[in-house]
Write a protein that holds these residues in place. Structure first.
Motif, PDB file in Angstrom:
ATOM      1  N   GLN A   1      10.869 -10.972   1.167  1.00 47.54           N
ATOM      2  CA  GLN A   1      11.550 -12.089   0.356  1.00 47.54           C
ATOM      3  C   GLN A   1      12.687 -12.524   1.070  1.00 47.54           C
TER       4      GLN A   1
ATOM      5  N   GLN B   1      15.718 -15.877   0.621  1.00 50.39           N
ATOM      6  CA  GLN B   1      16.323 -17.033  -0.708  1.00 50.39           C
ATOM      7  C   GLN B   1      17.455 -17.828   0.346  1.00 50.39           C
TER       8      GLN B   1
ATOM      9  N   CYS C   1       0.780 -13.807   0.089  1.00 48.08           N
ATOM     10  CA  CYS C   1       2.245 -13.917   0.261  1.00 48.08           C
ATOM     11  C   CYS C   1       2.429 -12.762   1.367  1.00 48.08           C
TER      12      CYS C   1
ATOM     13  N   LYS D   1       4.685 -24.374   5.269  1.00 49.08           N
ATOM     14  CA  LYS D   1       6.029 -24.087   4.845  1.00 49.08           C
ATOM     15  C   LYS D   1       6.355 -22.627   5.227  1.00 49.08           C
TER      16      LYS D   1
ATOM     17  N   GLY E   1       7.584 -20.108   3.458  1.00 44.59           N
ATOM     18  CA  GLY E   1       6.858 -19.137   2.763  1.00 44.59           C
ATOM     19  C   GLY E   1       6.336 -19.628   1.398  1.00 44.59           C
ATOM     20  N   ARG E   2       5.924 -18.526   0.678  1.00 44.89           N
ATOM     21  CA  ARG E   2       5.422 -19.028  -0.722  1.00 44.89           C
ATOM     22  C   ARG E   2       6.118 -18.627  -2.059  1.00 44.89           C
ATOM     23  N   ASP E   3       6.184 -19.158  -3.039  1.00 46.73           N
ATOM     24  CA  ASP E   3       6.680 -19.041  -4.339  1.00 46.73           C
ATOM     25  C   ASP E   3       5.956 -17.594  -4.842  1.00 46.73           C
TER      26      ASP E   3
ATOM     27  N   LYS F   1      12.247 -16.340  -5.632  1.00 46.74           N
ATOM     28  CA  LYS F   1      12.169 -16.288  -4.188  1.00 46.74           C
ATOM     29  C   LYS F   1      11.055 -16.696  -3.187  1.00 46.74           C
ATOM     30  N   TRP F   2      11.365 -17.188  -2.145  1.00 44.25           N
ATOM     31  CA  TRP F   2      10.235 -17.527  -1.200  1.00 44.25           C
ATOM     32  C   TRP F   2       9.937 -16.093  -0.686  1.00 44.25           C
TER      33      TRP F   2
ATOM     34  N   CYS G   1       6.979 -14.048   2.316  1.00 42.99           N
ATOM     35  CA  CYS G   1       6.166 -14.309   3.426  1.00 42.99           C
ATOM     36  C   CYS G   1       5.557 -12.816   3.888  1.00 42.99           C
TER      37      CYS G   1
END
Length: 271
Positions: free
Chosen positions: A127, A129, A155, A166, A168-170, A175-176, A178
């Motif tokens: 995670q 941010q 994720c 992108k 990352g993913r939500d 938070k993003w 990956c």
């Protein structure tokens, strides 16, 4: 990238101890995923990986855990893997893996997979941010729905600007997220009460079941080849998938001869 051995679960050689619970950890693997499927199949056939065995998975390794605890036969998993790799090879892979994997998991996993997997497996995410892009590892072992579990798996496997367009993913808002490999390449067991061993499809020095345990010179692929095979579907054919699967199966059997006496025979590896 390199990973310190002291961040990995310690190798277990006293697995028959009645007062210790067992956890099997599956590392990140990328497209070397068939190796892990082969190892997991051998561990099933030998009676080491059972329906209630606690598992921990990172990236592709998390998929092994989810398929096992959801009751999806690894033979079926291998067939879907071949189909996916053919698609990626012939139709391109840039920014496509994210959606293809999400659709595959939603199609293959049963509707109650989140109930079967909760409390029995851990999925490692990374995670962050932005800004600043501070990364931290996150381990998840409870899911509210099938979609919630699938999102966690996607994720955990999401490689920034490779799996999708992108960084990352939500996940669950905020938070993003990956690839868990950035923070927990080999995810740890739930706590210190577990004996834990791991499956890693590379000659990594912290690995238990891996392609290098029978001697580096006996490996069918050299290290640069393995690195390339993590990312490039063009290097795969159905026979490559089968070969990696068989290699993982045989390496798991070989490991069991030394670390799990009496459990080193399985039938599927002879097919």
């Amino acid at each position: 990238s390199t990973h310190s051995a002291d961040t990995a679960p310690q190798s277990s050689i006293h697995l028959d101890s009645a007062d210790r619970k067992l956890c099997i950890s599956f590392s990140a693997a990328g497209l070397l995923f068939p190796y892990q499927v082969g190892s997991a199949t051998a561990l099933q056939d030998m009676g080491i990986l059972q329906s209630d065995t606690v598992m921990a998975g990172c990236s592709a390794g998390s998929l092994v855990c989810a398929f096992h605890h959801s009751g999806v036969p690894f033979e079926v998993v291998l067939g879907h893997t071949k189909q996916l790799y053919r698609d990626l090879k012939h139709n391109g892979y840039a920014w496509r893996i994210e959606q293809l994997l999400l659709d595959l998991l939603m199609d293959v996993l049963p509707d109650d997979c989140h109930l079967k997997c909760s409390g029995r497996m851990t999925v490692a995410l990374t995670q962050f941010q932005p800004p600043p892009a501070v990364m931290q590892g996150k381990l998840i072992d409870q899911w509210e729905s099938k979609r919630d579990l699938v999102e966690a798996l996607v994720c955990s496997t999401f490689q920034p600007f490779y799996s999708g367009p992108k960084v990352g993913r939500d996940f669950r808002g905020g938070k993003w997220n990956c690839d868990g490999a950035l923070t927990n390449f080999i995810p740890p067991p739930p706590d210190d009460s577990y004996e834990c061993f791991n499956v890693v499809p590379s000659p990594w020095r912290g690995a238990d079941i891996n392609p290098g345990r029978r001697g580096f010179l006996k490996m069918p692929y050299n290290y640069p080849q393995l690195v390339a095979m993590v990312f490039l579907p063009i290097l795969y054919s159905d026979s490559t998938v089968d070969h990696l699967y068989q290699l993982g199966y045989e390496d798991a059997q070989d490991w069991a001869k030394s670390n799990r006496p009496g459990f080193d025979r399985g039938g599927a590896g002879d097919d």
